[in-house]
Design an enzyme around this catalytic site. Structure first.
Site, PDB file in Angstrom:
ATOM      1  N   SER A 143       0.828  -1.638   0.192  1.00  0.00           N
ATOM      2  CA  SER A 143       0.162   0.330   0.108  1.00  0.00           C
ATOM      3  C   SER A 143       0.662   1.496   0.020  1.00  0.00           C
ATOM      4  CB  SER A 143      -0.687  -0.321   1.446  1.00  0.00           C
ATOM      5  OG  SER A 143      -1.994   1.434   1.948  1.00  0.00           O
ATOM      6  N   TYR A 168      -2.901   0.229  10.072  1.00  0.00           N
ATOM      7  CA  TYR A 168      -2.426  -0.920   8.482  1.00  0.00           C
ATOM      8  C   TYR A 168      -1.338  -0.342   7.953  1.00  0.00           C
ATOM      9  CZ  TYR A 168      -4.149  -1.459   3.942  1.00  0.00           C
ATOM     10  OH  TYR A 168      -4.361  -1.003   2.278  1.00  0.00           O
TER      11      TYR A 168
END
Length: 355
Positions: A143, A168
């Protein structure tokens, strides 16, 4: 780089009912010949499961028209080691694409357990299976969040990413580290893909463009963070899938170093539009396309339904992908314009929710 032939192979896609995973499976069904495609998803309730059912139905509709591909869907959780081991022992996949993950920056602040289970334990199970059942290529989702609050832009895969600002992001950086270790120790060709703000039809409702639309339709006020000064490298889902398919077919080459030990066959690439858009501009284009698709009335008072608010924990002011490595190695750069992408989303939304 080692060429990987997809035709005639077994391909394992995790997160197959997810936004990116389902679009990848659809493309593979349409383009790969004489192959076996295995999809797995736990169908959790993080967001509206009817969207996942819709995506699976689309896959099934395509599968019914295709006679050259054997497609199997398994409801299972990658965090359950036995579920992953069963797939590898039964099907022996040659290419693995790990897209299953607990997504969302803000959700990780209040629900960390979900990220540890899916993003760390789940990915570990994938790596262990690839260790004991050698694969030609492991491709996995990372990501743009790994770049944290880096001030240097555009973000390059050569940049240090040691300061995540959300759990995350930390789990995604951990995936890259774990993959590198397994590539080095067990000579597993692996490629990580750092996705930049993926959007499009049948996307995740927790993403800003989808949440904004839901609120505008209900006449509620939307909050635009950092007083509208955030910039995002919005990337249309079809462009992401095209990048994944190209990367799947080119694995890092296995080599031996001077010490006689394997040089880690490992790579990481950005996949982004290479063109960050101001969030206010994004929302204005979204509103225009929602009016065009008749999701909102022509006289909708947009100004009365937006509120500029401060930055939220875990967010970053800018994301901007340097895609030069992807262009160099795979001859590809995402190209879909913001307006074209949001138009496709608005037209889908009108059909799915309103008509």
């Amino acid at each position: 780089m080692q060429k990987v032939e997809l035709n005639g192979k077994t391909i394992f896609v995790t997160g197959a009912a997810g936004f990116i995973g389902s679009n990848l499976v659809k493309r593979l069904l349409q383009e790969v010949k004489d192959a076996t495609i295995i999809g797995i998803d736990n169908m959790n309730g993080y967001y509206d499961v009817s969207l996942k059912d819709f995506r699976l139905k689309e896959i099934e509709n395509i599968n019914c028209q295709i006679s050259t591909v054997n497609y199997q869907f398994i409801k299972g959780d990658i965090a359950e080691k036995s579920a992953i081991d069963d797939v590898f022992e039964k099907y022996h996949p040659a290419v693995v694409v790990n897209l299953a993950a607990q997504a969302g920056v803000r959700y990780s602040i209040t629900n960390p357990d979900a990220y540890i289970q899916s993003n760390l334990i789940g990915f570990y199970n994938i790596l262990e299976a690839c260790r004991h059942h050698p694969v030609e290529h492991l491709v996995y989702a990372s990501s743009s969040s790994v770049y944290g609050a880096n001030k240097k832009i555009p973000y390059s895969t050569e940049d240090k990413v040691d300061n995540p600002v959300s759990l995350y992001a930390a789990t995604k950086k951990s995936n890259e580290l774990m993959a590198h270790a397994y590539s080095k120790l067990y000579n597993i060709p692996s490629t990580g893909l750092r996705f930049f703000t993926v959007y499009g039809p049948a996307g995740r409702p927790d993403m800003a463009y989808f949440g904004f639309t839901n609120k505008l339709v209900k006449g509620e006020t939307i909050q635009i963070f950092n007083f509208g000064n955030c910039k995002r490298d919005f990337t249309y889902v079809d462009d992401i899938v095209e990048g994944i398919i190209r990367v799947m077919q080119g694995a890092p080459e296995k080599k031996v170093g001077e010490d006689g030990l394997p040089i880690s066959p490992y790579a990481v690439y950005n996949i982004g539009n290479n063109q960050p858009e101001n969030l206010l501009t994004f929302v204005e284009v979204l509103q225009q396309e929602l009016v065009r698709a008749r999701v909102l009335p022509a006289d909708y008072d947009f100004e009365a339904h937006k509120q500029l608010v401060p930055m939220q924990p875990g967010d970053v002011p800018v994301t901007y992908a340097d895609t030069s490595a992807l262009e160099r190695d795979y001859g590809y750069k995402p190209f879909t314009s913001l307006r074209d992408g949001l138009r496709a989303f608005a037209e889908w939304y009108a059909v799915f929710y309103q008509r």
